[in-house]
Design a protein around this motif. Structure first.
Motif, PDB file in Angstrom:
ATOM      1  N   UNK A 194      60.288  45.258  17.348  1.00 15.80           N
ATOM      2  CA  UNK A 194      61.644  45.504  17.858  1.00 15.80           C
ATOM      3  C   UNK A 194      61.680  45.821  19.346  1.00 15.80           C
ATOM      4  N   UNK A 195      60.759  46.667  19.797  1.00 15.17           N
ATOM      5  CA  UNK A 195      60.818  47.081  21.209  1.00 15.17           C
ATOM      6  C   UNK A 195      60.586  45.888  22.128  1.00 15.17           C
ATOM      7  N   UNK A 196      59.566  45.107  21.841  1.00 19.05           N
ATOM      8  CA  UNK A 196      59.244  43.961  22.695  1.00 19.05           C
ATOM      9  C   UNK A 196      60.341  42.890  22.593  1.00 19.05           C
ATOM     10  N   UNK A 197      61.011  42.812  21.464  1.00 19.38           N
ATOM     11  CA  UNK A 197      62.078  41.822  21.330  1.00 19.38           C
ATOM     12  C   UNK A 197      63.272  42.193  22.222  1.00 19.38           C
ATOM     13  N   UNK A 198      63.589  43.475  22.289  1.00 18.75           N
ATOM     14  CA  UNK A 198      64.646  43.901  23.218  1.00 18.75           C
ATOM     15  C   UNK A 198      64.186  43.661  24.657  1.00 18.75           C
ATOM     16  N   UNK A 203      64.589  40.649  29.684  1.00 21.88           N
ATOM     17  CA  UNK A 203      63.511  40.045  30.499  1.00 21.88           C
ATOM     18  C   UNK A 203      62.541  41.079  31.065  1.00 21.88           C
ATOM     19  N   UNK A 204      62.706  42.358  30.676  1.00 23.84           N
ATOM     20  CA  UNK A 204      61.713  43.343  31.120  1.00 23.84           C
ATOM     21  C   UNK A 204      60.319  42.957  30.633  1.00 23.84           C
ATOM     22  N   UNK A 298      63.279  41.836  38.900  1.00 19.70           N
ATOM     23  CA  UNK A 298      63.151  42.300  40.295  1.00 19.70           C
ATOM     24  C   UNK A 298      62.622  43.734  40.331  1.00 19.70           C
ATOM     25  N   UNK A 299      63.111  44.528  39.403  1.00 19.82           N
ATOM     26  CA  UNK A 299      62.680  45.926  39.320  1.00 19.82           C
ATOM     27  C   UNK A 299      61.167  46.005  39.056  1.00 19.82           C
ATOM     28  N   UNK A 300      60.695  45.107  38.214  1.00 16.78           N
ATOM     29  CA  UNK A 300      59.262  45.086  37.888  1.00 16.78           C
ATOM     30  C   UNK A 300      58.430  44.648  39.097  1.00 16.78           C
TER      31      UNK A 300
END
Ligand code: MG
Length: 378
Positions: A194-198, A203-204, A298-300
């Motif tokens: 679930x976490x990786x799907x969100x 796109x995080x 961009x944040x990443x």
């Protein structure tokens, strides 16, 4: 790896999405592997089923009283057990970091499916791996693809990481603002936790993968590019200095990169279900990512280029925000807003030690939860 000798493997997180698929791979290649240990967090029921089937010597779960059929062993002891040729780190979250470091210190090769290990402590982890002559083989499809493409890193001009674009690729920003948990969890290509799907929807996930790629392949951020590729057939590519581009392709199944990582450098028929056919796929599309619509990327880049504890902050704030979204405490777009807010107020520490990384992680999470509370949606 000697073909005649079984490779001894432990799986951290055998009951999760990657862990269960890894066991499917191993079941198919049962003459190639011997399982030393399995670990299963809180899902002791599934872990015990796996123990019955795969007969590891050791196992770990949160409540040792629930364990049946294998000797209890702590995560740390599993990772320092030199019976292992390789450890598949398939737990999610920061819990993966310290055991991975332990295994590296003990000279055990790592098949890495845990993002936090490199996002939180990439400098430390890669330096330790080098020092101990340990191979880190990435499981994530993008990094696994790049790993397969690279022969000589010094000849590489840039890395090209593909992104499916997730479920909101062609939704408007307005529609995204109204996105429900169910919509965010409906990933068009990959079946994941679930976490990786969100993270794939915001796109995080791609942002975190850029940071991982930087560490894994020692590539400056300006030489790591993202391209949207909705079919998820090209898993990533590299461009060499002479203009040649090498891409790795395959059907979107995690079995393939998992198998690659745990059998490297060998290749076996394994679990592959059908042969690849260009004519069946018919077309491959690529488009430029819209960083205005998906500002997390961009944040990443910003966090990665800033270095030090910035990526620790990015990871912790994002994860807390995603959990709050999954509990319907915040809206989809708040995930970005909250992470951005935490990033802009974070005082970056360069070269943090492991304990400092965990300390910063904890502080960021507390602050992020406070901000979520102040939003007061629930
Ligand atoms: Mg990926």
């Amino acid at each position: 790896m000697m073909n005649t000798q079984k490779r001894k493997i432990s799986i951290l997180g055998s009951t999760g999405s990657i862990g269960t698929q890894a066991l499917e791979v191993i079941e198919k290649l049962s003459d190639k592997f011997e399982i030393v240990a399995l670990t299963g967090g809180s899902n002791s029921k599934l872990l015990n089923e796996q123990i019955r089937k795969f007969k590891p010597k050791y196992a770990f779960c949160n409540n040792r009283d629930e364990l049946a059929g294998a000797n209890y062993m702590s995560l740390e002891d599993i990772c320092s057990n030199k019976e292992n040729d390789i450890i598949l780190v398939a737990v999610s979250g920061k819990i993966g970091l310290k055991p991975t470091l332990k295994a590296i210190e003990c000279g055990i090769d790592i098949a890495l499916a845990n993002k936090e290990t490199l996002v939180m402590a990439g400098d430390i982890v890669m330096a330790k791996a080098k020092e101990n002559g340990v191979k880190i083989i990435p499981v994530d499809s993008e990094h696994c693809a790049i790993h397969q493409c690279i022969k000589n890193i010094s000849q590489v001009e840039k890395l090209i990481i593909t992104a499916s674009g997730g479920p909101f690729l062609h939704k408007t920003t307005e529609e995204m603002k109204q996105a429900t948990v169910k919509e965010a969890l409906a990933h068009p290509r990959w079946n994941m936790g679930r976490k990786i799907t969100v993270d794939s929807a915001t796109l995080m996930n791609k942002g975190l993968e850029i940071i991982e790629a930087h560490h894994l392949f020692n590539m400056p951020y300006e030489k790591i590019e993202v391209v949207i590729h909705p079919q998820s057939i090209v898993h990533s590519a590299i461009e060499y200095k002479d203009g040649s581009v090498i891409a790795q392709l395959g059907l979107p199944s995690m079995h393939i990169p998992i198998q690659y990582a745990i059998t490297y450098p060998e290749r076996y028929k394994g679990i592959k279900s059908k042969s690849f056919s260009f004519s069946e796929i018919a077309r491959l599309d690529f488009e430029k990512p819209d960083f205005e619509k998906f500002p997390t990327v961009k944040l990443a880049y910003y966090a990665g280029q800033t270095g030090g504890s910035a990526t620790v902050c990015l990871n912790a704030a994002n994860e807390e925000a995603v959990f709050a979204f999954l509990e319907e405490k915040i809206k989809f777009y708040d995930i970005y807003k909250i992470t951005e807010k935490m990033m802009s107020s974070h005082k970056v520490m360069q070269n943090p030690a492991i304990d400092e990384i965990f300390e910063i992680d904890k502080e960021i999470r507390i602050k992020t939860r406070e901000i979520i509370k102040q939003l007061g949606i629930n």
